[in-house]
Write a protein that holds these residues in place. Structure first.
Motif, mmCIF file in Angstrom:
data_model
loop_
_atom_site.group_PDB
_atom_site.id
_atom_site.type_symbol
_atom_site.label_atom_id
_atom_site.label_comp_id
_atom_site.label_asym_id
_atom_site.label_seq_id
_atom_site.Cartn_x
_atom_site.Cartn_y
_atom_site.Cartn_z
ATOM 1 N N THR A 197 3.049 6.573 -9.117
ATOM 2 C CA THR A 197 2.063 6.268 -8.080
ATOM 3 C C THR A 197 1.779 7.493 -7.227
ATOM 4 O OG1 THR A 197 2.720 3.939 -8.017
ATOM 5 C CG2 THR A 197 1.590 4.802 -6.080
ATOM 6 N N VAL A 198 2.808 8.230 -6.865
ATOM 7 C CA VAL A 198 2.612 9.455 -6.084
ATOM 8 C C VAL A 198 1.756 10.444 -6.875
ATOM 9 C CG1 VAL A 198 3.737 11.400 -4.939
ATOM 10 C CG2 VAL A 198 4.790 9.134 -4.866
ATOM 11 N N SER A 199 2.029 10.574 -8.177
ATOM 12 C CA SER A 199 1.239 11.468 -9.020
ATOM 13 C C SER A 199 -0.231 11.073 -9.027
ATOM 14 C CB SER A 199 1.780 11.458 -10.453
ATOM 15 O OG SER A 199 3.091 11.970 -10.510
ATOM 16 N N LEU A 200 -0.483 9.768 -9.099
ATOM 17 C CA LEU A 200 -1.869 9.293 -9.102
ATOM 18 C C LEU A 200 -2.556 9.572 -7.769
ATOM 19 C CD1 LEU A 200 -1.382 5.891 -10.969
ATOM 20 C CD2 LEU A 200 -2.568 7.913 -11.837
ATOM 21 N N VAL A 201 -1.816 9.463 -6.684
ATOM 22 C CA VAL A 201 -2.372 9.792 -5.363
ATOM 23 C C VAL A 201 -2.754 11.271 -5.308
ATOM 24 C CG1 VAL A 201 -1.859 10.004 -2.906
ATOM 25 C CG2 VAL A 201 -1.199 7.935 -4.138
ATOM 26 N N LEU A 202 -1.894 12.112 -5.831
ATOM 27 C CA LEU A 202 -2.163 13.552 -5.830
ATOM 28 C C LEU A 202 -3.376 13.904 -6.681
ATOM 29 C CD1 LEU A 202 1.513 14.837 -6.115
ATOM 30 C CD2 LEU A 202 0.007 15.027 -4.128
ATOM 31 N N GLN A 203 -3.675 13.054 -7.662
ATOM 32 C CA GLN A 203 -4.846 13.278 -8.517
ATOM 33 C C GLN A 203 -6.107 12.602 -7.963
ATOM 34 O OE1 GLN A 203 -3.931 12.465 -12.832
ATOM 35 N NE2 GLN A 203 -1.961 11.915 -11.941
ATOM 36 N N ASP A 204 -5.962 11.937 -6.797
ATOM 37 C CA ASP A 204 -7.072 11.162 -6.226
ATOM 38 C C ASP A 204 -7.560 10.090 -7.193
ATOM 39 O OD1 ASP A 204 -7.159 12.497 -3.747
ATOM 40 O OD2 ASP A 204 -8.293 14.142 -4.655
ATOM 41 N N SER A 205 -6.629 9.457 -7.896
ATOM 42 C CA SER A 205 -6.984 8.433 -8.872
ATOM 43 C C SER A 205 -7.492 7.171 -8.178
ATOM 44 C CB SER A 205 -5.771 8.077 -9.739
ATOM 45 O OG SER A 205 -6.031 6.939 -10.521
ATOM 46 N N PRO A 206 -8.563 6.559 -8.700
ATOM 47 C CA PRO A 206 -9.068 5.301 -8.133
ATOM 48 C C PRO A 206 -8.170 4.106 -8.439
ATOM 49 C CG PRO A 206 -10.302 5.865 -10.117
ATOM 50 C CD PRO A 206 -9.410 7.038 -9.822
ATOM 51 N N LEU A 207 -7.141 4.301 -9.255
ATOM 52 C CA LEU A 207 -6.254 3.203 -9.623
ATOM 53 C C LEU A 207 -5.334 2.781 -8.479
ATOM 54 C CD1 LEU A 207 -5.204 4.426 -13.178
ATOM 55 C CD2 LEU A 207 -6.813 2.609 -12.637
ATOM 56 N N VAL A 208 -5.182 3.666 -7.464
ATOM 57 C CA VAL A 208 -4.266 3.382 -6.364
ATOM 58 C C VAL A 208 -5.017 2.691 -5.223
ATOM 59 C CG1 VAL A 208 -2.600 4.373 -4.749
ATOM 60 C CG2 VAL A 208 -2.930 5.411 -7.004
ATOM 61 N N LYS A 209 -4.441 1.627 -4.698
ATOM 62 C CA LYS A 209 -5.039 0.915 -3.578
ATOM 63 C C LYS A 209 -5.109 1.823 -2.348
ATOM 64 C CE LYS A 209 -3.319 -3.601 -5.099
ATOM 65 N NZ LYS A 209 -2.447 -4.742 -4.738
ATOM 66 N N ASP A 210 -6.124 1.593 -1.514
ATOM 67 C CA ASP A 210 -6.337 2.446 -0.341
ATOM 68 C C ASP A 210 -5.131 2.447 0.593
ATOM 69 O OD1 ASP A 210 -8.828 3.115 -1.258
ATOM 70 O OD2 ASP A 210 -9.904 1.649 -0.039
ATOM 71 N N GLU A 211 -4.546 1.242 0.808
ATOM 72 C CA GLU A 211 -3.409 1.181 1.732
ATOM 73 C C GLU A 211 -2.187 1.920 1.169
ATOM 74 O OE1 GLU A 211 -3.778 -3.009 -0.164
ATOM 75 O OE2 GLU A 211 -5.081 -1.363 0.460
ATOM 76 N N THR A 212 -2.012 1.861 -0.170
ATOM 77 C CA THR A 212 -0.910 2.595 -0.792
ATOM 78 C C THR A 212 -1.158 4.096 -0.713
ATOM 79 O OG1 THR A 212 -0.523 0.764 -2.337
ATOM 80 C CG2 THR A 212 0.417 2.900 -2.920
ATOM 81 N N ARG A 213 -2.393 4.506 -0.961
ATOM 82 C CA ARG A 213 -2.747 5.926 -0.876
ATOM 83 C C ARG A 213 -2.466 6.470 0.531
ATOM 84 N NH1 ARG A 213 -6.273 8.092 -4.147
ATOM 85 N NH2 ARG A 213 -7.229 6.038 -4.511
ATOM 86 N N ALA A 214 -2.870 5.694 1.549
ATOM 87 C CA ALA A 214 -2.671 6.134 2.937
ATOM 88 C C ALA A 214 -1.185 6.240 3.265
ATOM 89 C CB ALA A 214 -3.358 5.155 3.892
ATOM 90 N N LYS A 215 -0.400 5.277 2.776
ATOM 91 C CA LYS A 215 1.039 5.285 3.031
ATOM 92 C C LYS A 215 1.701 6.501 2.409
ATOM 93 C CE LYS A 215 5.178 2.444 2.373
ATOM 94 N NZ LYS A 215 5.701 1.163 1.808
ATOM 95 N N VAL A 216 1.311 6.817 1.153
ATOM 96 C CA VAL A 216 1.905 7.957 0.456
ATOM 97 C C VAL A 216 1.542 9.263 1.147
ATOM 98 C CG1 VAL A 216 1.846 9.295 -1.698
ATOM 99 C CG2 VAL A 216 2.053 6.801 -1.788
ATOM 100 N N ARG A 217 0.294 9.416 1.532
ATOM 101 C CA ARG A 217 -0.132 10.666 2.189
ATOM 102 C C ARG A 217 0.533 10.826 3.559
ATOM 103 N NH1 ARG A 217 -3.305 13.564 -0.643
ATOM 104 N NH2 ARG A 217 -4.775 12.708 -2.193
ATOM 105 N N GLU A 218 0.714 9.736 4.271
ATOM 106 C CA GLU A 218 1.409 9.807 5.557
ATOM 107 C C GLU A 218 2.870 10.210 5.356
ATOM 108 O OE1 GLU A 218 2.381 9.864 9.442
ATOM 109 O OE2 GLU A 218 0.368 9.776 8.559
ATOM 110 N N THR A 219 3.484 9.681 4.286
ATOM 111 C CA THR A 219 4.865 10.056 3.974
ATOM 112 C C THR A 219 4.963 11.537 3.652
ATOM 113 O OG1 THR A 219 5.315 7.835 3.111
ATOM 114 C CG2 THR A 219 6.824 9.587 2.449
ATOM 115 N N MET A 220 3.979 12.070 2.902
ATOM 116 C CA MET A 220 3.963 13.502 2.591
ATOM 117 C C MET A 220 3.954 14.341 3.867
ATOM 118 S SD MET A 220 1.222 13.676 -0.538
ATOM 119 C CE MET A 220 1.509 12.847 -2.107
#
Length: 334
Positions: free
Chosen positions: A20-43
């Motif tokens: 999931t983190v890898s998909l966020v880094l690729q800006d993949s549309p497969l990741v839900k917006d709330e999950t994407r925001a959570k991962v980026r905040e964690t980074m």
């Protein structure tokens, strides 16, 4: 010196998978917006810095799923592979497919190659034998693996297994033949001693026990050629047999050809039921009764299960059995 945060650190802190983190880094549309925001905040919180140069070296392998099939010549497995591949593609994953042709050595080779090339997950309909050579590297790689249609490894917690309810299918087919007036029923096809043969034969044996009848079993390859030979053999050695449940549709289709060569009418003089309900069952003459397995739906479900495991860490249940239904056509219905 403080250790530089890694993608694994991000995944653990955010409570998501590494994929999931890898998909966020690729800006993949497969990741839900709330999950994407959570991962980026964690980074930001832990100070993770994305090393794009290093990631580019690995990018060809992100989202790649391995699919290993024991017999792609069989239309049943071909339809499963096609359905799974299309469903994975719809969710953004590429699929690399290998046919082992029931060869345990080839299976171990292709699985090892897929692991080396960095597949994110793997789906396998295994051949039998060489279990450690195949599943040992998969266990050490730590990637999600689904066993489907056949179970080779007993470790279903590590390698979850999904298939069909063959027991109820065999029961329904045998009961149908008895209700249609069959007096002696054989089970034809399937390699002797293989778990998949025992699964598909179990319902047949259970119904015959309940009816106080003796089983007649002709083991052999799950092929048209064997089915044709079996039809001729039944006529010579078991003339009283007037019906059969077949290991799969290919065997049953071969039996139809064998009986035609002898001038014996399937559906009137001999009642026949196959297993799988491949497309040809409704095209052959007479049309073949069969235990229908929704293989296209099964393929889509397997894709969803694997992707949810990769992206949301939803570990599948150890064993899943999909329902089946008996489709009655002219070969057994008169």
């Amino acid at each position: 010196m403080t250790k530089r945060p890694t993608i694994i650190d991000v995944a653990e802190a955010a409570g998501v998978s590494k994929s999931t983190v890898s998909l966020v880094l690729q800006d993949s549309p497969l990741v839900k917006d709330e999950t994407r925001a959570k991962v980026r905040e964690t980074m930001r919180t832990i100070g993770y810095v994305y090393n794009r140069a290093a990631a580019n070296l690995r990018s060809a392998n992100v989202g790649l799923i391995g699919l290993v099939i024991n017999d792609l010549r069989n239309p049943f497995f071909t339809e499963f592979a096609t359905s799974l591949q299309m469903a994975l593609s719809a969710r953004g994953y590429a699929t690399v497919i290998a046919n082992t042709d029931e060869d345990a050595g080839v299976q171990a080779q292709v699985v090892g190659s897929m692991v080396e090339h960095g597949v994110s997950g793997l789906v396998i309909s295994p051949t039998y034998g060489g279990t450690e050579a195949t599943f040992g590297p998969l266990q050490r790689a730590g990637i999600p693996v689904l066993q489907v249609l056949r179970q080779a490894s007993g470790d279903t917690e590590r390698f979850p297994f999904a298939s069909f309810d063959y027991l109820s299918g065999g029961r329904a087919a045998t009961r149908h033949l008895l209700d249609a007036g069959a007096r002696r029923i054989a089970f034809v096809g399937g390699p002797e001693g293989r778990p998949i043969t025992a699964e598909r034969m179990a319902g047949y044996l259970a119904v015959l026990r309940e009816a106080g009848m003796e089983p007649i079993i002709l083991h052999g390859r799950s092929s048209r050629g064997f089915g044709r030979e079996a039809a001729l053999r039944l006529g010579r050695e078991y003339p009283a047999v007037d019906a059969a449940v077949c290991f799969n549709d290919l065997v049953a289709l071969g039996m139809i050809a064998g009986f035609a060569a002898e001038g014996r009418q399937v559906g009137r003089e001999f009642r026949l039921v196959g297993f799988d309900d491949i497309e040809e069952c409704a095209m052959v003459y007479p049309q073949l009764s069969s235990v229908r397995c929704n293989i296209a739906g099964f393929g889509r479900a397997a894709a969803d299960t694997l992707v949810d495991w990769l992206e949301q860490q939803k570990h599948p249940v150890a064993v899943t059995r999909a329902p089946v239904e008996l489709v009655v056509r002219a070969s057994s219905g008169g």
